[in-house]
Design a protein around this motif. Structure first.
Motif, PDB file in Angstrom:
ATOM      1  N   ASN A 277     -16.052 -12.804 -40.975  1.00  0.00           N
ATOM      2  CA  ASN A 277     -15.921 -14.150 -41.547  1.00  0.00           C
ATOM      3  C   ASN A 277     -15.141 -15.127 -40.677  1.00  0.00           C
ATOM      4  O   ASN A 277     -14.884 -16.253 -41.098  1.00  0.00           O
ATOM      5  CB  ASN A 277     -15.285 -14.111 -42.948  1.00  0.00           C
ATOM      6  N   ARG A 278     -14.746 -14.689 -39.445  1.00  0.00           N
ATOM      7  CA  ARG A 278     -14.120 -15.655 -38.549  1.00  0.00           C
ATOM      8  C   ARG A 278     -15.207 -16.570 -37.991  1.00  0.00           C
ATOM      9  O   ARG A 278     -16.358 -16.178 -37.854  1.00  0.00           O
ATOM     10  CB  ARG A 278     -13.397 -14.938 -37.403  1.00  0.00           C
ATOM     11  N   ALA A 279     -14.832 -17.778 -37.644  1.00  0.00           N
ATOM     12  CA  ALA A 279     -15.771 -18.750 -37.065  1.00  0.00           C
ATOM     13  C   ALA A 279     -16.970 -18.978 -37.970  1.00  0.00           C
ATOM     14  O   ALA A 279     -18.113 -19.025 -37.526  1.00  0.00           O
ATOM     15  CB  ALA A 279     -16.243 -18.260 -35.681  1.00  0.00           C
ATOM     16  N   ARG A 280     -16.722 -19.135 -39.267  1.00  0.00           N
ATOM     17  CA  ARG A 280     -17.820 -19.304 -40.214  1.00  0.00           C
ATOM     18  C   ARG A 280     -18.535 -20.638 -40.032  1.00  0.00           C
ATOM     19  O   ARG A 280     -19.746 -20.711 -40.019  1.00  0.00           O
ATOM     20  CB  ARG A 280     -17.292 -19.203 -41.646  1.00  0.00           C
ATOM     21  N   ASN A 281     -17.786 -21.727 -39.957  1.00  0.00           N
ATOM     22  CA  ASN A 281     -18.359 -23.054 -39.743  1.00  0.00           C
ATOM     23  C   ASN A 281     -19.453 -23.352 -40.765  1.00  0.00           C
ATOM     24  O   ASN A 281     -20.631 -23.540 -40.419  1.00  0.00           O
ATOM     25  CB  ASN A 281     -18.913 -23.177 -38.314  1.00  0.00           C
ATOM     26  N   ASP A 282     -19.078 -23.429 -42.028  1.00  0.00           N
ATOM     27  CA  ASP A 282     -20.037 -23.663 -43.101  1.00  0.00           C
ATOM     28  C   ASP A 282     -20.788 -24.979 -42.922  1.00  0.00           C
ATOM     29  O   ASP A 282     -21.956 -25.098 -43.311  1.00  0.00           O
ATOM     30  CB  ASP A 282     -19.322 -23.661 -44.457  1.00  0.00           C
ATOM     31  N   ALA A 283     -20.128 -25.967 -42.334  1.00  0.00           N
ATOM     32  CA  ALA A 283     -20.778 -27.271 -42.135  1.00  0.00           C
ATOM     33  C   ALA A 283     -22.004 -27.138 -41.232  1.00  0.00           C
ATOM     34  O   ALA A 283     -23.028 -27.803 -41.461  1.00  0.00           O
ATOM     35  CB  ALA A 283     -19.786 -28.264 -41.543  1.00  0.00           C
ATOM     36  N   LEU A 284     -21.923 -26.271 -40.213  1.00  0.00           N
ATOM     37  CA  LEU A 284     -23.056 -26.075 -39.312  1.00  0.00           C
ATOM     38  C   LEU A 284     -24.223 -25.436 -40.048  1.00  0.00           C
ATOM     39  O   LEU A 284     -25.374 -25.850 -39.901  1.00  0.00           O
ATOM     40  CB  LEU A 284     -22.637 -25.212 -38.120  1.00  0.00           C
ATOM     41  N   TRP A 285     -23.925 -24.418 -40.851  1.00  0.00           N
ATOM     42  CA  TRP A 285     -24.996 -23.753 -41.595  1.00  0.00           C
ATOM     43  C   TRP A 285     -25.659 -24.708 -42.581  1.00  0.00           C
ATOM     44  O   TRP A 285     -26.877 -24.675 -42.777  1.00  0.00           O
ATOM     45  CB  TRP A 285     -24.444 -22.529 -42.327  1.00  0.00           C
ATOM     46  N   GLU A 286     -24.865 -25.560 -43.205  1.00  0.00           N
ATOM     47  CA  GLU A 286     -25.430 -26.540 -44.130  1.00  0.00           C
ATOM     48  C   GLU A 286     -26.326 -27.526 -43.394  1.00  0.00           C
ATOM     49  O   GLU A 286     -27.396 -27.911 -43.893  1.00  0.00           O
ATOM     50  CB  GLU A 286     -24.308 -27.278 -44.864  1.00  0.00           C
ATOM     51  N   LEU A 287     -25.897 -27.939 -42.183  1.00  0.00           N
ATOM     52  CA  LEU A 287     -26.707 -28.848 -41.381  1.00  0.00           C
ATOM     53  C   LEU A 287     -28.036 -28.196 -41.010  1.00  0.00           C
ATOM     54  O   LEU A 287     -29.099 -28.828 -41.084  1.00  0.00           O
ATOM     55  CB  LEU A 287     -25.949 -29.243 -40.116  1.00  0.00           C
ATOM     56  N   ILE A 288     -27.975 -26.927 -40.610  1.00  0.00           N
ATOM     57  CA  ILE A 288     -29.198 -26.221 -40.207  1.00  0.00           C
ATOM     58  C   ILE A 288     -30.149 -26.062 -41.389  1.00  0.00           C
ATOM     59  O   ILE A 288     -31.360 -26.300 -41.271  1.00  0.00           O
ATOM     60  CB  ILE A 288     -28.831 -24.852 -39.603  1.00  0.00           C
ATOM     61  N   CYS A 289     -29.611 -25.689 -42.529  1.00  0.00           N
ATOM     62  CA  CYS A 289     -30.443 -25.525 -43.724  1.00  0.00           C
ATOM     63  C   CYS A 289     -31.092 -26.860 -44.108  1.00  0.00           C
ATOM     64  O   CYS A 289     -32.297 -26.927 -44.390  1.00  0.00           O
ATOM     65  CB  CYS A 289     -29.595 -24.989 -44.872  1.00  0.00           C
ATOM     66  N   GLY A 290     -30.299 -27.931 -44.100  1.00  0.00           N
ATOM     67  CA  GLY A 290     -30.830 -29.238 -44.452  1.00  0.00           C
ATOM     68  C   GLY A 290     -31.876 -29.720 -43.463  1.00  0.00           C
ATOM     69  O   GLY A 290     -32.891 -30.327 -43.853  1.00  0.00           O
ATOM     70  N   THR A 291     -31.651 -29.436 -42.171  1.00  0.00           N
ATOM     71  CA  THR A 291     -32.613 -29.843 -41.154  1.00  0.00           C
ATOM     72  C   THR A 291     -33.916 -29.065 -41.301  1.00  0.00           C
ATOM     73  O   THR A 291     -35.011 -29.627 -41.144  1.00  0.00           O
ATOM     74  CB  THR A 291     -32.026 -29.621 -39.745  1.00  0.00           C
ATOM     75  N   LYS A 292     -33.831 -27.787 -41.592  1.00  0.00           N
ATOM     76  CA  LYS A 292     -35.040 -26.989 -41.816  1.00  0.00           C
ATOM     77  C   LYS A 292     -35.864 -27.566 -42.962  1.00  0.00           C
ATOM     78  O   LYS A 292     -37.090 -27.709 -42.858  1.00  0.00           O
ATOM     79  CB  LYS A 292     -34.662 -25.538 -42.131  1.00  0.00           C
ATOM     80  N   LEU A 293     -35.200 -27.899 -44.053  1.00  0.00           N
ATOM     81  CA  LEU A 293     -35.914 -28.453 -45.205  1.00  0.00           C
ATOM     82  C   LEU A 293     -36.573 -29.783 -44.856  1.00  0.00           C
ATOM     83  O   LEU A 293     -37.698 -30.067 -45.282  1.00  0.00           O
ATOM     84  CB  LEU A 293     -34.941 -28.633 -46.378  1.00  0.00           C
ATOM     85  N   LYS A 294     -35.868 -30.582 -44.066  1.00  0.00           N
ATOM     86  CA  LYS A 294     -36.421 -31.877 -43.684  1.00  0.00           C
ATOM     87  C   LYS A 294     -37.648 -31.706 -42.794  1.00  0.00           C
ATOM     88  O   LYS A 294     -38.641 -32.432 -42.940  1.00  0.00           O
ATOM     89  CB  LYS A 294     -35.355 -32.707 -42.961  1.00  0.00           C
ATOM     90  N   ILE A 295     -37.597 -30.730 -41.873  1.00  0.00           N
ATOM     91  CA  ILE A 295     -38.749 -30.466 -41.003  1.00  0.00           C
ATOM     92  C   ILE A 295     -39.953 -30.046 -41.840  1.00  0.00           C
ATOM     93  O   ILE A 295     -41.075 -30.538 -41.654  1.00  0.00           O
ATOM     94  CB  ILE A 295     -38.417 -29.374 -39.966  1.00  0.00           C
ATOM     95  N   ILE A 296     -39.720 -29.141 -42.761  1.00  0.00           N
ATOM     96  CA  ILE A 296     -40.820 -28.646 -43.594  1.00  0.00           C
ATOM     97  C   ILE A 296     -41.415 -29.777 -44.434  1.00  0.00           C
ATOM     98  O   ILE A 296     -42.634 -29.880 -44.600  1.00  0.00           O
ATOM     99  CB  ILE A 296     -40.337 -27.484 -44.477  1.00  0.00           C
TER     100      ILE A 296
END
Length: 357
Positions: A277-296
């Motif tokens: 759980n070190r270097a989790r960076n939840d903001a990055l994962w949220e950005l990636i998930c949101g970008t994937k949805l936008k692409i689709i």
């Protein structure tokens, strides 16, 4: 069996001490170089990483002439390729990694061209094995993985034009954002592919994570974790830039972007286990998930979602299935030759009606 293992350990230590004594007594001009390398990679204290002082002694040699820096790299590589001891090999790789992170430009330059080709497998440790006992067998798998991670570090660094160890101050972060904004779409996507490849290599770490109790293995993972945190920031910069450009990306570029994001996201659970759980960076994962949805969503509007679904292999999360249910039946698509864009039936009808008015 236990006595035989202890005997091998003692023999390895004695060999290391003999090598250090020979290097110290030698009259050759590169004696200091070999002694520093041997001390940093000694078989003694096999479960401990090289001390800061011994790493510093190796790095200090790179502040002199290019010839001295070259001899440091040659001594390290000779030591790495000449040992059958996994602990010594890990210490050699740790020292090489230290050069990447903290070494002088001359040392890095000599390392990047060793042995004058700088290929993908220049460390050449893919066949390293040690089957004398289960402990060494497991350590050998960490040697192979660590060497591959360092090689991938080089590949990514060449793609980006800077080493992954560079710290992110507010100034150089802005510089990298500006550099990313000046790149062509194709170049940005290529860099993102390389970064996703580095993360995939990290996720191939051996399953024997219990060996993190070994201080040497723990230090290796900590070093790789530091690289991963830099990679996260590099990925963030490129995803933000590409997200801003998405309206102008072609269908092929969108699918390539989606593929890179999915490759990275597929590593999330493994990364969590590896770095606890070190270097989790939840903001990055949220950005990636949101970008994937936008692409689709964009591809759905272009009428090409079916092609994306065929590209995707088994998706354990069922995310795409849920998205298809959410979006419903695809609209019929009519492709116009002019401009090459796709329009839904409702848009075609609107255009037809306006031309009739």
């Amino acid at each position: 069996m236990g006595h035989r293992k202890k005997l091998k350990t003692v023999i390895g230590i004695l060999k290391g001490l003999t090598s250090i004594i020979k290097a110290t007594l030698s009259t050759k001009s590169n004696t200091k170089t070999h002694t520093a390398v041997l001390r940093a990679t000694t078989a003694r204290n096999s479960s401990s990483p090289p001390s800061d002082d011994r790493i510093a002694a190796v790095l200090s040699l790179g502040r002199g002439s290019r010839l001295t820096a070259c001899s440091v790299i040659e001594a390290l590589m000779d030591r790495l390729h000449g040992t059958k001891n996994p602990s010594v090999a890990l210490k050699c790789l740790f020292t090489i990694h230290s050069i990447l992170k903290k070494g002088s430009f001359i040392l890095k330059d000599q390392l990047s061209f060793y042995p004058s080709f700088g290929g993908r497998n220049f460390l050449n440790m893919s066949k390293f094995r040690q089957d004398s006992d289960p402990g060494r067998w497991e350590l050998a798998s960490w040697v192979r993985w660590y060497a591959t991670a360092i090689e991938q570090n080089f590949i990514v660094s060449r793609f980006l034009g800077h080493y992954l160890n560079s710290s992110f101050s507010s100034k150089n972060s802005k510089d990298r954002e500006d550099k990313a904004s000046a790149l062509l779409d194709e170049d940005l996507l290529g860099e993102l592919d390389a970064l996703a490849g580095f993360v995939e290599v990290i996720c191939e770490a051996p399953d024997s994570l219990h060996l993190q109790r070994n201080n040497l293995v723990y230090a290796v993972i900590r070093y790789v974790g530091e690289d991963y945190r830099v990679v996260q920031r590099e990925i963030l910069i490129r995803v933000v830039e590409l997200r801003d450009r998405m309206e102008n990306l072609t269908f092929n570029e969108l699918t390539r972007l989606l593929s890179s994001l999915k490759r990275f996201e597929d590593c999330r659970e493994r990364l969590r286990l590896l770095f606890v759980n070190r270097a989790r960076n939840d903001a990055l994962w949220e950005l990636i998930c949101g970008t994937k949805l936008k692409i689709i969503e964009m591809v759905r509007e272009m009428g090409e979602l079916k092609s994306l679904v065929k590209m995707e292999r088994t998706d354990d999360s069922g995310e795409l299935s849920r998205l298809r249910e959410r979006f419903g039946v695809l609209r019929q698509v009519v492709r116009f030759n002019s401009g090459g864009r796709c329009w839904g039936t409702d848009r075609v009808q609107a255009l037809t009606m306006s031309s009739m008015l």
